[in-house]
Design a protein around this motif. Structure first.
Motif, short mmCIF file in Angstrom:
data_model
loop_
_atom_site.label_atom_id
_atom_site.label_comp_id
_atom_site.label_asym_id
_atom_site.label_seq_id
_atom_site.Cartn_x
_atom_site.Cartn_y
_atom_site.Cartn_z
N ARG A 45 -48.92 -83.02 -23.09
CA ARG A 45 -47.55 -83.40 -23.46
C ARG A 45 -46.70 -82.23 -23.90
O ARG A 45 -45.61 -82.42 -24.41
CB ARG A 45 -47.60 -84.42 -24.59
N PHE A 46 -47.19 -81.03 -23.74
CA PHE A 46 -46.42 -79.86 -24.19
C PHE A 46 -45.04 -79.88 -23.54
O PHE A 46 -44.88 -80.10 -22.35
CB PHE A 46 -47.15 -78.58 -23.81
N ARG A 47 -44.02 -79.63 -24.37
CA ARG A 47 -42.65 -79.67 -23.86
C ARG A 47 -42.14 -78.26 -23.65
O ARG A 47 -41.69 -77.61 -24.58
CB ARG A 47 -41.75 -80.42 -24.83
N LEU A 105 -35.06 -78.04 -26.38
CA LEU A 105 -36.30 -78.74 -25.98
C LEU A 105 -36.45 -80.10 -26.65
O LEU A 105 -37.55 -80.47 -27.04
CB LEU A 105 -37.52 -77.86 -26.29
N CYS A 106 -35.35 -80.84 -26.80
CA CYS A 106 -35.45 -82.13 -27.48
C CYS A 106 -35.99 -83.21 -26.55
O CYS A 106 -36.55 -84.20 -27.00
CB CYS A 106 -34.11 -82.55 -28.04
N GLY A 107 -35.77 -83.07 -25.24
CA GLY A 107 -36.31 -84.03 -24.29
C GLY A 107 -35.42 -85.22 -24.03
O GLY A 107 -35.83 -86.18 -23.39
N VAL A 110 -34.91 -85.78 -20.20
CA VAL A 110 -36.03 -86.39 -19.47
C VAL A 110 -36.06 -87.89 -19.72
O VAL A 110 -36.33 -88.69 -18.83
CB VAL A 110 -37.35 -85.72 -19.90
N PHE A 120 -41.24 -81.91 -18.00
CA PHE A 120 -41.40 -80.67 -18.77
C PHE A 120 -42.37 -79.75 -18.04
O PHE A 120 -43.40 -80.19 -17.54
CB PHE A 120 -41.95 -80.96 -20.16
N PRO B 67 -32.16 -83.51 -32.41
CA PRO B 67 -32.83 -82.20 -32.49
C PRO B 67 -32.40 -81.37 -33.70
O PRO B 67 -33.18 -80.57 -34.21
CB PRO B 67 -32.47 -81.49 -31.19
N GLU B 148 -49.04 -81.50 -31.81
CA GLU B 148 -48.57 -81.07 -30.49
C GLU B 148 -49.02 -82.04 -29.43
O GLU B 148 -48.28 -82.35 -28.49
CB GLU B 148 -49.10 -79.66 -30.18
N SER B 149 -50.24 -82.56 -29.57
CA SER B 149 -50.74 -83.49 -28.56
C SER B 149 -49.95 -84.80 -28.56
O SER B 149 -49.93 -85.52 -27.59
CB SER B 149 -52.22 -83.76 -28.78
N GLY B 152 -45.46 -83.05 -28.54
CA GLY B 152 -45.10 -82.10 -27.50
C GLY B 152 -44.59 -80.78 -28.04
O GLY B 152 -44.40 -79.85 -27.28
N CYS B 158 -39.08 -83.34 -32.60
CA CYS B 158 -37.99 -84.30 -32.34
C CYS B 158 -38.70 -85.50 -31.75
O CYS B 158 -38.65 -85.74 -30.56
CB CYS B 158 -36.97 -83.69 -31.39
N ARG B 161 -37.33 -91.81 -32.50
CA ARG B 161 -36.14 -92.27 -31.79
C ARG B 161 -35.61 -93.50 -32.51
O ARG B 161 -36.36 -94.16 -33.22
CB ARG B 161 -36.49 -92.65 -30.34
#
Lengths: 146, 372
Positions: A45-47, A105-107, A110, A120, B67, B148-149, B152, B158, B161
């Motif tokens: 899931r790395f962005r 890089l907020c996404g 996408v 990404f 963000p 991170e996993s 991301g 961020c 939602r």
């Protein structure tokens, strides 16, 4: 007087306890990685910065030039342009530029894409000496991949 | 040489601490009027990293401000995410699924532990001990990998939602987090042996940098700073939000008012956060992570809304005023460290310079959050 001596002894002992921990960890396995000779696997899931997705059927981009990503972007770093072509339904993508100097890089782009045409990338080794190196022409990058 | 100035300052000189000084952790400048080694007056000078976050919020849509929240307090970004999404959800009347609330709490608490670990390392570094930083970063790295996993990103998250979270956790997250909790619990006694019981640290922190409860109230200090002065105040307990009332955890309070008390509050909070995460992982329900009916273009009803969350540094409040359009009319951010820093000028009067730096380190300053 006794308290004073006790403090000196217990204080000195506390320093040796700390040193003991340091020595114990000295003989334990190394936790760091010798980057750049060794690298760690990236999480799925790395962005990284965004990338256009190739449609497996046609080999072209999935982008329908709706401009949703451009509108969703908080820092206006996406420019999408398209044109009408005869015999083709909808618009055809002519330009997709990402100004990575402004991207955070907020996404949101996408997420807003109705056709899942952007994703990404896993690029994290980005380095350059010119600002222009970070203005990505994503359409060209996609074509270069083909 | 005594620890406090004994007489009135006679001959003074001005010493600039910062804006580029390792102990100020960023671009904070403190104008010190010194009487020899004693501080006669201290005036924090702000504005070096002011980015107009409030004004930026008024110039973009509700979602586009997301963000920015992670870039104010970059060490506890998820709590800032939480504060902002909660206030907008309150304004727009969005119901959040239960699983999403659990994920929010788990990730925000993990982030709190990572923030405290970084503070621990940096604080000891300020006092002149280098190696504890490396131990703390070893543990922190595990949290960053876990987050991170899921999210991301590694620092400026961020993830939340309006109406839920960005995506569900993967299969490795729950066992990975449990393994991390076990690991950190085993490491905590090591930290106490290595650092807390060390005579040098004790001599530098005990009875140094007193901040009275009265001073905390006067300047509006919150978080570990006020809990180290005997004020039992934690937004998670006293103005509960999200699903915090469902968990059993304590608020560590120390009465000593010195730098050591603030140090101990944070070390105890790590354990309390681990307790919350453990309970949340046990109770984690199945279900969606995103509310179904969230409008794409959000237009909350006219009104004035406020929501506060407990970050690693104290109470963070967001006030939004909506005029019914797709951008906020007014966005006010109340950041904890601004108040915590304000008391520095009064608290360090008459102190020795190295003691004042220990006091400053124990406040846990994050400059981008002070300046916003």
């Amino acid at each position: 007087m006794i308290d004073y001596l006790r403090e000196i002894i217990s204080g000195t002992w506390s320093l040796f306890v700390g040193l003991g921990i340091t020595i114990r960890y000295f003989f334990q396995p190394v936790v760091t990685v010798q980057y750049p000779h060794q690298t760690l696997p990236m999480t799925p899931r790395f962005r990284g910065h965004i990338e256009l997705v190739k449609d497996e059927e046609t080999g072209e981009t999935k982008c329908i030039v709706c401009g949703m990503c451009q509108k969703a972007c908080p820092s206006n770093c996406i420019t999408v342009n398209g044109e009408k072509r005869e015999g083709v339904k909808g618009k055809v993508l002519t330009e997709y530029t990402l100004d990575f100097t402004k991207c955070s890089l907020c996404g949101l782009c996408v997420e807003s894409c109705p056709t899942a045409a952007i994703t990404f990338s896993k690029d994290y080794n980005l380095a350059g000496v010119r600002k222009e190196a970070y203005i990505f022409d994503l359409k060209k990058r996609l074509e270069a991949k083909n | 040489m005594s620890a406090f100035a004994e007489s009135e300052a006679k001959e003074t000189f001005v010493l600039n601490l910062g804006p580029q000084h390792p102990a100020t952790h960023g671009v904070l400048r403190v104008k010190l009027t010194m009487d020899g080694e004693y501080i006669a007056e201290a005036e924090p000078v702000l504005g070096y990293i002011h980015r107009m976050h409030e004004k930026m919020g008024e110039n973009r849509t509700w979602a586009q401000f997301m963000p920015n929240t992670g870039r104010m307090d970059y060490l506890h970004a998820l709590a800032y995410n939480h504060g902002y999404v909660s206030v907008v959800e309150r304004a727009a009347g969005i119901e959040v699924p239960e699983r999403a609330e659990y994920l929010r709490v788990i990730t925000a608490e993990l982030n709190r532990v990572s923030s405290h670990l970084l503070w621990f390392g940096a604080f000891i570094l300020d006092l002149g001990g280098f190696s504890p930083l490396l131990y703390a970063f070893d543990d922190r790295e595990h949290i960053l990998d876990l987050l991170e996993s899921v999210t991301g990103s590694r620092l400026t998250y961020c993830y939340f939602r309006f109406g839920g979270v960005y995506n569900d956790i993967d299969d490795n997250f729950v066992p990975g987090t449990r393994a991390f909790i076990k690991r950190l619990r085993e490491r905590m006694p090591m930290y106490h042996n290595l650092v807390t019981k060390n005579i040098i640290l004790m001599k530098r922190l005990q009875e140094v940098g007193p901040i009275s409860a009265e001073m905390c109230r006067k300047y509006g200090a919150t978080g570990p700073v006020c809990r180290g002065s005997g004020i039992n105040f934690d937004v998670r307990k006293h103005e509960p939000y999200s699903i915090y009332p469902e968990f059993d955890f304590d608020v560590p309070v120390y009465e000593q008012c010195d730098s050591m008390a603030r140090y101990m509050v944070r070390m105890d909070e790590i354990e309390q956060s681990l307790r919350i995460i453990e309970q949340a992982l046990d109770k984690l329900p199945e279900g969606p992570v995103m509310a179904e009916k969230v409008p794409k273009i959000l237009k909350p009803a006219k009104g004035d809304y406020y929501h506060a969350v407990e970050t690693a540094r104290g109470s963070f409040g967001v006030r939004v005023v909506s005029d019914g359009t797709n951008t906020p009319y007014r966005l006010k951010l109340r950041s904890p460290t601004f108040s915590n820093l304000s008391l520095f000028g009064e608290a360090c009067q008459g102190m020795l310079l190295p003691d004042a730096l220990a006091l400053m380190g124990s406040l846990d300053l994050v400059i981008p959050e002070i300046d916003r």
